[in-house]
Motif scaffolding. Structure first.
Motif, PDB file in Angstrom:
ATOM      1  N   ASP A  19       0.871  -1.169   0.000  1.00 33.84           N
ATOM      2  CA  ASP A  19       0.000   0.000   0.000  1.00 33.84           C
ATOM      3  C   ASP A  19       0.910   1.221   0.000  1.00 33.84           C
ATOM      4  O   ASP A  19       1.190   1.817   1.051  1.00 33.84           O
ATOM      5  N   MET A  20       1.399   1.589  -1.178  1.00 36.92           N
ATOM      6  CA  MET A  20       2.387   2.660  -1.295  1.00 36.92           C
ATOM      7  C   MET A  20       1.819   4.013  -0.866  1.00 36.92           C
ATOM      8  O   MET A  20       2.533   4.851  -0.319  1.00 36.92           O
ATOM      9  N   LYS A  21       0.549   4.213  -1.111  1.00 28.97           N
ATOM     10  CA  LYS A  21      -0.080   5.475  -0.707  1.00 28.97           C
ATOM     11  C   LYS A  21       0.014   5.643   0.807  1.00 28.97           C
ATOM     12  O   LYS A  21       0.357   6.723   1.312  1.00 28.97           O
ATOM     13  N   LYS A  22      -0.252   4.563   1.540  1.00 33.31           N
ATOM     14  CA  LYS A  22      -0.190   4.615   3.007  1.00 33.31           C
ATOM     15  C   LYS A  22       1.260   4.789   3.488  1.00 33.31           C
ATOM     16  O   LYS A  22       1.519   5.546   4.430  1.00 33.31           O
ATOM     17  N   LEU A  23       2.197   4.098   2.840  1.00 34.40           N
ATOM     18  CA  LEU A  23       3.614   4.213   3.217  1.00 34.40           C
ATOM     19  C   LEU A  23       4.130   5.630   2.988  1.00 34.40           C
ATOM     20  O   LEU A  23       4.804   6.208   3.847  1.00 34.40           O
ATOM     21  N   ILE A  24       3.820   6.191   1.828  1.00 39.51           N
ATOM     22  CA  ILE A  24       4.277   7.551   1.516  1.00 39.51           C
ATOM     23  C   ILE A  24       3.647   8.560   2.468  1.00 39.51           C
ATOM     24  O   ILE A  24       4.314   9.494   2.934  1.00 39.51           O
ATOM     25  N   GLN A  25       2.363   8.371   2.810  1.00 35.77           N
ATOM     26  CA  GLN A  25       1.698   9.269   3.758  1.00 35.77           C
ATOM     27  C   GLN A  25       2.362   9.188   5.133  1.00 35.77           C
ATOM     28  O   GLN A  25       2.572  10.204   5.801  1.00 35.77           O
ATOM     29  N   PHE A  26       2.705   7.962   5.545  1.00 30.60           N
ATOM     30  CA  PHE A  26       3.372   7.768   6.837  1.00 30.60           C
ATOM     31  C   PHE A  26       4.694   8.531   6.893  1.00 30.60           C
ATOM     32  O   PHE A  26       4.957   9.297   7.833  1.00 30.60           O
ATOM     33  N   ILE A  27       5.542   8.335   5.878  1.00 32.05           N
ATOM     34  CA  ILE A  27       6.852   8.985   5.887  1.00 32.05           C
ATOM     35  C   ILE A  27       6.705  10.499   5.736  1.00 32.05           C
ATOM     36  O   ILE A  27       7.451  11.269   6.347  1.00 32.05           O
ATOM     37  N   SER A  28       5.739  10.928   4.961  1.00 35.57           N
ATOM     38  CA  SER A  28       5.477  12.352   4.806  1.00 35.57           C
ATOM     39  C   SER A  28       5.091  12.981   6.144  1.00 35.57           C
ATOM     40  O   SER A  28       5.566  14.072   6.495  1.00 35.57           O
ATOM     41  N   ASP A  29       4.263  12.281   6.910  1.00 39.64           N
ATOM     42  CA  ASP A  29       3.848  12.792   8.226  1.00 39.64           C
ATOM     43  C   ASP A  29       5.021  12.859   9.200  1.00 39.64           C
ATOM     44  O   ASP A  29       5.156  13.816   9.967  1.00 39.64           O
ATOM     45  N   VAL A  30       5.877  11.834   9.163  1.00 38.21           N
ATOM     46  CA  VAL A  30       7.063  11.839  10.031  1.00 38.21           C
ATOM     47  C   VAL A  30       7.973  13.006   9.656  1.00 38.21           C
ATOM     48  O   VAL A  30       8.445  13.750  10.521  1.00 38.21           O
ATOM     49  N   LYS A  31       8.212  13.165   8.359  1.00 42.02           N
ATOM     50  CA  LYS A  31       9.115  14.221   7.884  1.00 42.02           C
ATOM     51  C   LYS A  31       8.538  15.611   8.144  1.00 42.02           C
ATOM     52  O   LYS A  31       9.286  16.578   8.304  1.00 42.02           O
ATOM     53  N   ALA A  32       7.217  15.699   8.206  1.00 44.43           N
ATOM     54  CA  ALA A  32       6.577  16.981   8.480  1.00 44.43           C
ATOM     55  C   ALA A  32       6.648  17.348   9.968  1.00 44.43           C
ATOM     56  O   ALA A  32       6.280  18.461  10.351  1.00 44.43           O
ATOM     57  N   GLY A  33       7.114  16.409  10.787  1.00 42.48           N
ATOM     58  CA  GLY A  33       7.276  16.693  12.210  1.00 42.48           C
ATOM     59  C   GLY A  33       6.036  16.454  13.043  1.00 42.48           C
ATOM     60  O   GLY A  33       5.926  16.977  14.158  1.00 42.48           O
ATOM     61  N   ARG A  34       5.097  15.651  12.543  1.00 40.35           N
ATOM     62  CA  ARG A  34       3.909  15.338  13.335  1.00 40.35           C
ATOM     63  C   ARG A  34       4.303  14.609  14.610  1.00 40.35           C
ATOM     64  O   ARG A  34       5.194  13.764  14.613  1.00 40.35           O
ATOM     65  N   ASN A  35       3.630  14.951  15.718  1.00 38.63           N
ATOM     66  CA  ASN A  35       4.032  14.426  17.024  1.00 38.63           C
ATOM     67  C   ASN A  35       3.948  12.905  17.120  1.00 38.63           C
ATOM     68  O   ASN A  35       4.853  12.256  17.634  1.00 38.63           O
ATOM     69  N   LYS A  36       2.853  12.343  16.638  1.00 39.70           N
ATOM     70  CA  LYS A  36       2.681  10.895  16.731  1.00 39.70           C
ATOM     71  C   LYS A  36       2.175  10.360  15.395  1.00 39.70           C
ATOM     72  O   LYS A  36       1.157  10.823  14.886  1.00 39.70           O
ATOM     73  N   VAL A  37       2.897   9.397  14.859  1.00 36.99           N
ATOM     74  CA  VAL A  37       2.509   8.776  13.595  1.00 36.99           C
ATOM     75  C   VAL A  37       2.535   7.263  13.815  1.00 36.99           C
ATOM     76  O   VAL A  37       3.466   6.733  14.421  1.00 36.99           O
ATOM     77  N   THR A  38       1.504   6.579  13.344  1.00 37.25           N
ATOM     78  CA  THR A  38       1.447   5.129  13.551  1.00 37.25           C
ATOM     79  C   THR A  38       1.643   4.369  12.242  1.00 37.25           C
ATOM     80  O   THR A  38       1.279   4.861  11.170  1.00 37.25           O
ATOM     81  N   ALA A  39       2.240   3.202  12.371  1.00 35.55           N
ATOM     82  CA  ALA A  39       2.474   2.322  11.224  1.00 35.55           C
ATOM     83  C   ALA A  39       1.928   0.939  11.547  1.00 35.55           C
ATOM     84  O   ALA A  39       1.958   0.503  12.704  1.00 35.55           O
ATOM     85  N   PRO A  40       1.421   0.219  10.538  1.00 34.92           N
ATOM     86  CA  PRO A  40       0.911  -1.148  10.774  1.00 34.92           C
ATOM     87  C   PRO A  40       2.056  -2.090  11.155  1.00 34.92           C
ATOM     88  O   PRO A  40       3.237  -1.802  10.913  1.00 34.92           O
ATOM     89  N   VAL A  41       1.692  -3.220  11.731  1.00 32.41           N
ATOM     90  CA  VAL A  41       2.675  -4.224  12.163  1.00 32.41           C
ATOM     91  C   VAL A  41       2.470  -5.507  11.363  1.00 32.41           C
ATOM     92  O   VAL A  41       1.343  -5.995  11.224  1.00 32.41           O
ATOM     93  N   TYR A  42       3.568  -6.064  10.853  1.00 31.60           N
ATOM     94  CA  TYR A  42       3.531  -7.308  10.090  1.00 31.60           C
ATOM     95  C   TYR A  42       4.132  -8.427  10.930  1.00 31.60           C
ATOM     96  O   TYR A  42       5.171  -8.253  11.578  1.00 31.60           O
ATOM     97  N   SER A  43       3.492  -9.586  10.922  1.00 30.88           N
ATOM     98  CA  SER A  43       3.990 -10.754  11.646  1.00 30.88           C
ATOM     99  C   SER A  43       4.546 -11.774  10.663  1.00 30.88           C
ATOM    100  O   SER A  43       3.812 -12.264   9.794  1.00 30.88           O
ATOM    101  N   VAL A 102       2.648   0.349  15.470  1.00 33.43           N
ATOM    102  CA  VAL A 102       3.842   0.890  16.098  1.00 33.43           C
ATOM    103  C   VAL A 102       3.758   2.405  15.994  1.00 33.43           C
ATOM    104  O   VAL A 102       3.350   2.952  14.968  1.00 33.43           O
ATOM    105  N   GLU A 103       4.099   3.074  17.084  1.00 32.88           N
ATOM    106  CA  GLU A 103       3.984   4.531  17.126  1.00 32.88           C
ATOM    107  C   GLU A 103       5.360   5.183  17.010  1.00 32.88           C
ATOM    108  O   GLU A 103       6.294   4.808  17.717  1.00 32.88           O
ATOM    109  N   ILE A 104       5.471   6.125  16.104  1.00 36.63           N
ATOM    110  CA  ILE A 104       6.707   6.891  15.925  1.00 36.63           C
ATOM    111  C   ILE A 104       6.438   8.315  16.416  1.00 36.63           C
ATOM    112  O   ILE A 104       5.500   8.962  15.961  1.00 36.63           O
TER     113      ILE A 104
END
Length: 307
Positions: A147-171, A183-185
């Motif tokens: 899900d590249m749209k979700k991955l790019i949004q995640f990294i974009s939010d982290v790079k934008a300095g958002r306080n808390k960004v969550t990512a899915p977990v794979y087992s 997982v919370e970044i």
């Protein structure tokens, strides 16, 4: 016609000499916990390869932090610094995860960036039910399985300095996304993003994951070595993780060694080798640094893109 390479190449001894007086802060016990299955990394490898590498990255991070301070002063605003993002790419079974964990641990011991987080792009794979709907369960790990749209949004939010960004977990045990886990970044100094797809580009997107990277590393080795490491890891998993009845691959536990090797070779040929040639290897030249491993897992040489 001769073309100059965009990289500066260092042999192992030459690179190790760049360590200077950087202290080794890692113990043998810590290293054992960081190593992946079938990964043969010694403290000598850490001293020769990873200490110079993390010292160099530390210089880059310092320069980035200083640039932020100067720019904020010049512009008359007080925006908080954003995370320095490192991407780590390479084939399945080449040792990316161990490299990522080593970098995370060593970089966190520098005073100016003690909060170092790590995520893998596995969490951004589509859940198995969606892969099955799309008819691409046999292409897990290929670009279309993420899900590249979700991955790019995640990294974009982290790079934008958002306080808390969550990512899915794979087992890897369930071989699927865990729907109730995340997982919370939260404002790291450095974020390491590890995955086979982090340097890939696509006509389907205008923005790529690598657009947000400040530094990128490609872990490489000869294909015959990577295939052998994959088969060795498969055999080790057959005797360990696959034994768990909850494992997606539990059905492989009763295979004879000969049949297990045949199965692993087939998976490598049909999926991993194909993905390597079509989607992963072509991204190597986009990395700022390339770490070349030899048959014994030891790094033989490192290439750095010229500044």
């Amino acid at each position: 016609m001769h073309f100059d390479t965009p990289y500066i190449e260092f042999g192992r001894e030459q690179w190790a000499g760049l360590r200077d007086h950087t202290p080794l802060t890692l113990t043998e016990q810590e290293l054992e916990k960081l190593k992946g299955l079938n990964e043969q990394v010694s403290l000598q490898e850490v001293e020769d390869i990873y200490l110079p590498l993390t010292s160099l990255i530390n210089l880059y991070v310092k320069a980035s932090q200083q640039l932020h301070e100067m720019a904020s002063s010049f512009l008359g605003n007080d925006t908080k610094k954003v995370p320095y993002i490192i991407g780590i790419a390479g084939s399945v079974a080449v040792g990316k995860s161990t490299t990522a964990r080593l970098l995370q641990t060593l970089l966190s011991r520098f005073e100016n960036h003690q909060k170092v987080d790590l995520i893998t792009t596995d969490g951004f794979l589509y859940p198995n039910r969606i892969l099955e709907q799309k008819g691409i369960m046999n292409k897990k790990g290929f670009p279309e399985s993420y899900d590249m749209k979700k991955l790019i949004q995640f990294i974009s939010d982290v790079k934008a300095g958002r306080n808390k960004v969550t990512a899915p977990v794979y087992s890897h045990l369930a071989y699927d996304i865990l729907p109730d886990e995340a997982v919370e970044i939260s404002n790291p100094d450095i974020l390491i993003v590890e995955g086979i797809n982090v340097l890939q580009v696509s006509k389907a997107h205008q923005v790529f994951v690598s657009d947000f990277f400040d530094f990128s590393l490609y872990v490489d080795a000869r294909e015959e070595d990577i295939e052998r490491w994959y088969i060795e890891r498969f055999l080790m998993l057959q005797q360990t993780a696959f034994q768990n009845p909850k494992s997606y691959f539990h059905r492989f536990t009763d295979l004879s060694r000969e049949n297990a090797v045949t199965m692993a070779m087939q998976i490598w040929k049909d999926i991993n080798a194909k993905n390597l040639h079509e989607n992963i290897l072509p991204t190597k030249g986009r990395a700022q640094s390339i770490l070349y491993k030899g048959t014994d897992h030891k790094t033989e040489r490192i290439c750095l893109r010229k500044l």
